[in-house]
Design a protein around this motif. Structure first.
Motif, PDB file in Angstrom:
ATOM      1  N   TRP A 165       2.227   1.571  -3.429  1.00  0.00           N
ATOM      2  CA  TRP A 165       1.202   1.989  -4.388  1.00  0.00           C
ATOM      3  C   TRP A 165       0.934   3.486  -4.277  1.00  0.00           C
ATOM      4  O   TRP A 165       0.772   4.169  -5.285  1.00  0.00           O
ATOM      5  CB  TRP A 165      -0.073   1.192  -4.167  1.00  0.00           C
ATOM      6  CG  TRP A 165      -1.218   1.688  -5.008  1.00  0.00           C
ATOM      7  CD1 TRP A 165      -2.346   2.325  -4.609  1.00  0.00           C
ATOM      8  CD2 TRP A 165      -1.318   1.587  -6.438  1.00  0.00           C
ATOM      9  NE1 TRP A 165      -3.141   2.632  -5.677  1.00  0.00           N
ATOM     10  CE2 TRP A 165      -2.530   2.196  -6.812  1.00  0.00           C
ATOM     11  CE3 TRP A 165      -0.485   1.058  -7.423  1.00  0.00           C
ATOM     12  CZ2 TRP A 165      -2.939   2.276  -8.144  1.00  0.00           C
ATOM     13  CZ3 TRP A 165      -0.898   1.143  -8.751  1.00  0.00           C
ATOM     14  CH2 TRP A 165      -2.110   1.747  -9.095  1.00  0.00           C
ATOM     15  N   ARG A 166       0.917   4.007  -3.054  1.00  0.00           N
ATOM     16  CA  ARG A 166       0.700   5.448  -2.887  1.00  0.00           C
ATOM     17  C   ARG A 166       1.812   6.231  -3.581  1.00  0.00           C
ATOM     18  O   ARG A 166       1.555   7.255  -4.218  1.00  0.00           O
ATOM     19  CB  ARG A 166       0.656   5.817  -1.403  1.00  0.00           C
ATOM     20  CG  ARG A 166      -0.603   5.383  -0.690  1.00  0.00           C
ATOM     21  CD  ARG A 166      -0.736   6.060   0.666  1.00  0.00           C
ATOM     22  NE  ARG A 166       0.376   5.765   1.560  1.00  0.00           N
ATOM     23  CZ  ARG A 166       0.417   4.709   2.365  1.00  0.00           C
ATOM     24  NH1 ARG A 166      -0.577   3.834   2.362  1.00  0.00           N
ATOM     25  NH2 ARG A 166       1.443   4.507   3.165  1.00  0.00           N
ATOM     26  N   ARG A 199       0.832  -1.211   0.000  1.00  0.00           N
ATOM     27  CA  ARG A 199       0.000   0.000   0.000  1.00  0.00           C
ATOM     28  C   ARG A 199       0.861   1.254   0.000  1.00  0.00           C
ATOM     29  O   ARG A 199       0.566   2.221  -0.701  1.00  0.00           O
ATOM     30  CB  ARG A 199      -0.923  -0.013   1.218  1.00  0.00           C
ATOM     31  CG  ARG A 199      -2.177  -0.854   1.025  1.00  0.00           C
ATOM     32  CD  ARG A 199      -3.037  -0.835   2.263  1.00  0.00           C
ATOM     33  NE  ARG A 199      -4.341  -1.414   2.005  1.00  0.00           N
ATOM     34  CZ  ARG A 199      -5.156  -1.864   2.939  1.00  0.00           C
ATOM     35  NH1 ARG A 199      -4.780  -1.806   4.215  1.00  0.00           N
ATOM     36  NH2 ARG A 199      -6.338  -2.371   2.630  1.00  0.00           N
ATOM     37  N   SER A 228       1.504   0.490   7.012  1.00  0.00           N
ATOM     38  CA  SER A 228       0.082   0.704   6.735  1.00  0.00           C
ATOM     39  C   SER A 228      -0.401   1.985   7.398  1.00  0.00           C
ATOM     40  O   SER A 228       0.054   2.361   8.481  1.00  0.00           O
ATOM     41  CB  SER A 228      -0.745  -0.479   7.247  1.00  0.00           C
ATOM     42  OG  SER A 228      -2.134  -0.243   7.040  1.00  0.00           O
ATOM     43  N   VAL A 231      -6.401  -1.424  -5.274  1.00  0.00           N
ATOM     44  CA  VAL A 231      -6.943  -1.059  -3.959  1.00  0.00           C
ATOM     45  C   VAL A 231      -7.872  -2.147  -3.438  1.00  0.00           C
ATOM     46  O   VAL A 231      -7.807  -2.537  -2.265  1.00  0.00           O
ATOM     47  CB  VAL A 231      -7.683   0.292  -4.047  1.00  0.00           C
ATOM     48  CG1 VAL A 231      -8.424   0.583  -2.744  1.00  0.00           C
ATOM     49  CG2 VAL A 231      -6.707   1.416  -4.349  1.00  0.00           C
ATOM     50  N   LEU A 288      -5.768  -5.344  -2.492  1.00  0.00           N
ATOM     51  CA  LEU A 288      -5.063  -5.193  -1.220  1.00  0.00           C
ATOM     52  C   LEU A 288      -6.045  -5.201  -0.053  1.00  0.00           C
ATOM     53  O   LEU A 288      -5.734  -5.720   1.024  1.00  0.00           O
ATOM     54  CB  LEU A 288      -4.245  -3.897  -1.222  1.00  0.00           C
ATOM     55  CG  LEU A 288      -3.038  -3.871  -2.168  1.00  0.00           C
ATOM     56  CD1 LEU A 288      -2.391  -2.501  -2.177  1.00  0.00           C
ATOM     57  CD2 LEU A 288      -2.014  -4.940  -1.777  1.00  0.00           C
TER      58      LEU A 288
END
Length: 234
Positions: free
Chosen positions: A16-17, A13, A184, A116, A119
């Motif tokens: 990915w951001r 995550r 996270s 999204v 995940l």
């Protein structure tokens, strides 16, 4: 094993951001409302081909991109985004099939939505109590995602986000080598891990307290598997 999967999801995550906010144009296009001559388009296309072919040298040497093109890492970012999409979708599909009837949706839609959603599915499976999947299946998911995780973090230039827990000993190896991983954005998905590479699970009978124990895996605890972690992240 739930902790390992949560850690993997948290790291993906974060990656990915970073990737979704970066320029990933493979072929330059005009700005909205702008026009471009055929000659200019051909010149930019030629430059794109050149920088695609030299992207690894550019990345290695840290050279600046041309003024007309996105960063030389852009093509690598595009490649990694595509690979991340495929890997996460595949893993989430496997998880959904394994927990048929539990209500988790299969990833669908565009790339961003698939990543999204995928995940989210994997995080949901990892957080479920009792464990939705056997430890061996979760271990397989973690191992399948490991290559793309490494590629994502390398492309995005991410570093681990962790806090040492120097006042608590590892319940297995008794070393003060514990750390809370906080990749996270959701505290409920933070995990604790033993930094010692020698501290691995013994399977059934291991004092780690992990719900789905798999012999030989590193010790990573989900928040609900270790009361000390729950207290630290409250």
């Amino acid at each position: 094993m739930r902790g390992e999967l949560l850690l993997t999801v948290g790291r993906l995550r974060a990656g990915w951001r970073a990737l979704s906010g970066a320029s990933t144009l493979d072929r330059p296009g005009p700005r909205p409302g702008a026009t471009m001559s055929d000659e200019r388009r051909a010149a930019l296309d030629a430059r794109a081909v050149y920088e695609r072919g030299h992207r690894y040298r550019w990345l290695r040497d840290g050279l600046a991109p041309s003024a007309s093109m996105p960063a030389p890492a852009s093509v690598d970012l595009l490649d990694v985004r595509t690979t991340l999409d495929a890997s996460v979708t595949r893993a989430a599909d496997q998880a959904v099939r394994s927990v048929s009837g539990r209500g988790w949706p299969a990833p669908a839609g565009g790339l961003a939505v698939r990543v999204v959603t995928g995940l989210g599915v994997l995080a949901g499976v990892a957080r479920s109590v009792p464990g939705a999947l056997p430890g061996a299946v979760v271990a397989g998911l973690v191992d399948d995602l490991a290559p793309v995780l490494g590629a994502v973090e390398l492309a995005a230039g991410l570093t681990p986000v962790w806090v040492p827990v120097s006042v608590v000993e590892c319940p297995v190896c008794a070393l003060r080598s514990l750390r809370v991983r906080q990749e996270s954005t959701e505290a409920r998905e933070w995990v604790a891990e033993c930094a010692s590479r020698e501290c691995v699970c013994r399977g059934v009978g291991c004092p780690c307290g992990v719900l789905a124990r798999v012999r030989g895996r590193r010790h990573v605890w989900a928040r609900d598997e270790w009361s000390t972690l729950a207290t630290l992240t409250a």
